[in-house]
Motif scaffolding. Structure first.
Motif, short mmCIF file in Angstrom:
data_model
loop_
_atom_site.label_atom_id
_atom_site.label_comp_id
_atom_site.label_asym_id
_atom_site.label_seq_id
_atom_site.Cartn_x
_atom_site.Cartn_y
_atom_site.Cartn_z
N ALA A 187 68.80 1.63 -21.36
CA ALA A 187 68.10 0.38 -21.68
C ALA A 187 69.07 -0.76 -22.04
O ALA A 187 68.91 -1.87 -21.53
CB ALA A 187 67.09 0.61 -22.80
N PRO A 188 70.08 -0.54 -22.90
CA PRO A 188 71.00 -1.65 -23.19
C PRO A 188 71.73 -2.14 -21.94
O PRO A 188 71.97 -3.33 -21.78
CB PRO A 188 71.99 -1.06 -24.20
N VAL A 190 69.31 -4.30 -19.84
CA VAL A 190 69.15 -5.64 -20.43
C VAL A 190 70.36 -6.50 -20.08
O VAL A 190 70.22 -7.64 -19.62
CB VAL A 190 68.95 -5.55 -21.95
N ARG A 191 71.55 -5.96 -20.28
CA ARG A 191 72.78 -6.74 -20.00
C ARG A 191 72.89 -7.07 -18.51
O ARG A 191 73.22 -8.20 -18.14
CB ARG A 191 74.02 -5.97 -20.47
N GLU A 205 70.60 -9.87 -17.75
CA GLU A 205 71.14 -11.16 -18.20
C GLU A 205 72.14 -11.70 -17.17
O GLU A 205 72.13 -12.88 -16.85
CB GLU A 205 71.85 -11.00 -19.55
N ASP A 263 67.93 -12.24 -14.87
CA ASP A 263 66.66 -11.55 -15.10
C ASP A 263 65.85 -11.29 -13.83
O ASP A 263 64.64 -11.19 -13.87
CB ASP A 263 65.79 -12.31 -16.11
N ASP A 313 62.80 -3.27 -14.73
CA ASP A 313 63.35 -2.12 -15.47
C ASP A 313 62.38 -0.96 -15.35
O ASP A 313 61.23 -1.04 -15.76
CB ASP A 313 63.54 -2.50 -16.94
#
Length: 97
Positions: free
Chosen positions: A76-77, A80-81, A84, A88, A92
């Motif tokens: 998940a991290p 997200v990165r 970014e 976007d 996910d």
């Protein structure tokens, strides 16, 4: 030997492309990425593929869980990165095997 840049728009347009990325990045105790070098290294390839009309699916792994899935090895991290860095333009999907 071919590389991704050898593929043209006519090769990629509308095709689904599976990209296996090395997103095995270091995380701190709170699951924050401490060095995103490997994630940033994947962006150029993903952007090239999408710019040429491909539908890109990214897969990876994080760490080496011993007794099945563990939260500390969640991607998940990284998702997200990566989102970014890709403005976007991603979906996910959390699938654990």
């Amino acid at each position: 030997k071919k590389s991704v840049s050898d593929l043209s728009e006519s090769d990629l347009k509308g095709k689904k492309v599976l990209v296996r990325c090395d997103l095995n990045v270091p995380l701190d105790d709170k699951c924050n990425i401490t060095d995103d070098t490997r994630i940033r290294g994947s962006v150029r390839t993903i952007e090239y593929l999408t710019a040429n009309g491909a539908i890109v699916v990214v897969c990876s792994h994080l760490g080496r869980p011993k007794d099945g899935p563990e939260d500390k090895f969640s991607l998940a991290p990284c998702a997200v990165r990566l989102g970014e860095l890709l403005s976007d333009q991603y979906e996910d999907v959390d699938v654990t095997f």
